[in-house]
Scaffold this active site. Sequence first.
Site, PDB file in Angstrom:
ATOM      1  N   TYR A 167       0.499  -0.933   0.024  1.00  0.00           N
ATOM      2  CA  TYR A 167       0.056  -0.189   0.432  1.00  0.00           C
ATOM      3  C   TYR A 167       0.843   0.873  -0.402  1.00  0.00           C
ATOM      4  O   TYR A 167       1.867   1.315   0.263  1.00  0.00           O
ATOM      5  CB  TYR A 167      -1.047  -0.076   1.454  1.00  0.00           C
ATOM      6  CG  TYR A 167      -1.773  -1.226   1.218  1.00  0.00           C
ATOM      7  CD1 TYR A 167      -3.314  -0.518   0.830  1.00  0.00           C
ATOM      8  CD2 TYR A 167      -1.670  -2.175   2.068  1.00  0.00           C
ATOM      9  CE1 TYR A 167      -4.212  -2.063   0.705  1.00  0.00           C
ATOM     10  CE2 TYR A 167      -2.772  -2.987   1.436  1.00  0.00           C
ATOM     11  CZ  TYR A 167      -3.690  -2.693   0.998  1.00  0.00           C
ATOM     12  OH  TYR A 167      -4.841  -4.027   1.506  1.00  0.00           O
ATOM     13  N   ARG A 212      -2.530 -12.142   3.090  1.00  0.00           N
ATOM     14  CA  ARG A 212      -4.099 -11.871   2.642  1.00  0.00           C
ATOM     15  C   ARG A 212      -3.883 -11.993   1.073  1.00  0.00           C
ATOM     16  O   ARG A 212      -3.063 -11.891   0.412  1.00  0.00           O
ATOM     17  CB  ARG A 212      -3.894 -10.217   2.488  1.00  0.00           C
ATOM     18  CG  ARG A 212      -3.645  -9.539   3.960  1.00  0.00           C
ATOM     19  CD  ARG A 212      -5.792 -10.254   4.792  1.00  0.00           C
ATOM     20  NE  ARG A 212      -6.265 -10.452   4.523  1.00  0.00           N
ATOM     21  CZ  ARG A 212      -7.587 -10.030   4.186  1.00  0.00           C
ATOM     22  NH1 ARG A 212      -7.875  -8.248   3.797  1.00  0.00           N
ATOM     23  NH2 ARG A 212      -8.483 -10.643   3.075  1.00  0.00           N
ATOM     24  N   HIS A 269      -6.325  -8.231  -2.729  1.00  0.00           N
ATOM     25  CA  HIS A 269      -8.209  -7.881  -2.510  1.00  0.00           C
ATOM     26  C   HIS A 269      -8.423  -6.529  -3.067  1.00  0.00           C
ATOM     27  O   HIS A 269      -7.422  -6.535  -2.966  1.00  0.00           O
ATOM     28  CB  HIS A 269      -8.643  -8.398  -1.498  1.00  0.00           C
ATOM     29  CG  HIS A 269      -7.833  -7.964  -0.190  1.00  0.00           C
ATOM     30  ND1 HIS A 269      -6.569  -8.221  -0.151  1.00  0.00           N
ATOM     31  CD2 HIS A 269      -8.042  -6.740   0.551  1.00  0.00           C
ATOM     32  CE1 HIS A 269      -6.300  -7.284   0.936  1.00  0.00           C
ATOM     33  NE2 HIS A 269      -6.797  -5.970   1.243  1.00  0.00           N
ATOM     34  N   TYR A 318      -0.388  -9.750   0.316  1.00  0.00           N
ATOM     35  CA  TYR A 318       0.640  -9.644   1.065  1.00  0.00           C
ATOM     36  C   TYR A 318       1.236 -10.429   2.900  1.00  0.00           C
ATOM     37  O   TYR A 318      -0.177 -10.495   3.023  1.00  0.00           O
ATOM     38  CB  TYR A 318       0.633  -7.869   0.896  1.00  0.00           C
ATOM     39  CG  TYR A 318      -0.086  -7.474   1.592  1.00  0.00           C
ATOM     40  CD1 TYR A 318      -0.737  -7.364   3.031  1.00  0.00           C
ATOM     41  CD2 TYR A 318      -1.337  -7.173   1.300  1.00  0.00           C
ATOM     42  CE1 TYR A 318      -1.876  -6.589   3.367  1.00  0.00           C
ATOM     43  CE2 TYR A 318      -2.627  -6.866   1.330  1.00  0.00           C
ATOM     44  CZ  TYR A 318      -3.022  -6.256   2.723  1.00  0.00           C
ATOM     45  OH  TYR A 318      -3.716  -6.182   3.208  1.00  0.00           O
ATOM     46  N   HIS A 363     -10.527  -2.707  -1.100  1.00  0.00           N
ATOM     47  CA  HIS A 363     -11.307  -2.479  -0.048  1.00  0.00           C
ATOM     48  C   HIS A 363     -12.278  -1.692  -1.013  1.00  0.00           C
ATOM     49  O   HIS A 363     -12.050  -0.724  -1.776  1.00  0.00           O
ATOM     50  CB  HIS A 363     -11.128  -1.964   0.490  1.00  0.00           C
ATOM     51  CG  HIS A 363      -9.405  -2.646   1.353  1.00  0.00           C
ATOM     52  ND1 HIS A 363      -9.541  -3.444   2.716  1.00  0.00           N
ATOM     53  CD2 HIS A 363      -8.473  -2.874   1.343  1.00  0.00           C
ATOM     54  CE1 HIS A 363      -8.793  -4.139   3.022  1.00  0.00           C
ATOM     55  NE2 HIS A 363      -7.741  -3.604   1.842  1.00  0.00           N
TER      56      HIS A 363
END
Length: 231
Positions: A102, A151, A154, A141, A156
């Site tokens: 991120y 994870r 995906h 990640y 959000h």
Amino acid sequence: MKFDPVEPGVWPELVYPAYKSTVKRGPLQPTLRIEAPIPASRNIQAGPHILLPNDTDLTLHGKGGEPLGEKIVVTGRVTDEDGKPVRNSLVEVWQANSAGRYWHSRDQHAAPLDPNFYGLGKMLTDDDGRYRFVSIKPGPYPWGNHDKAWRPAHIHFSLFGNVYAQRLVTQMYFPNDPLFDYDPIFQSVPDEAARQRLISKFSLEHTVGAEMLGYEFDIVLRGRDATPMGL
């Protein structure tokens, strides 16, 4: 506006021990239902003036070059429990880059930042409740919850609906991810059918030539067949 109750098993457990941080932050007292008209009659009114150029194309942000990774287009309809479109409603998205990192100071994952991809976007649904945005497929990640904790890829989603009671924050996953069985966030939704509603569908119809693959992700706000909340 009246809402049917969300079926048992659709909302994730607020305290789910396998997802370790919920033990510290999840409420321990039973929830109380507040009977009040405001959540079903009012909402934040969003207009086109809040949209910036390129908000619906996440690949055009950054410093002007092409971001790395697999280019995708995501589209779908936002509806209520009766299948009626949720019109002119704000949808926000955020995600990791193709390396699974991120653009945020708290993410110190040992993966490269992409100077041409910030991973943020927003849009309004149209008269049919449909949204569409262009992005890069995010990478998985590590997140430190347990040994070998990774994870699934995906995106959000934050949705405001047409009234406060339709507010939803959730996650969209990609088909056939091998990490589903090992991810306590995905598994925190008790009902298998509800978990499947978090997985997008590959769409050849929405695939754009040789440019990008298409994915479809329909969202139901509240009531029957509701899209689960994403912790």
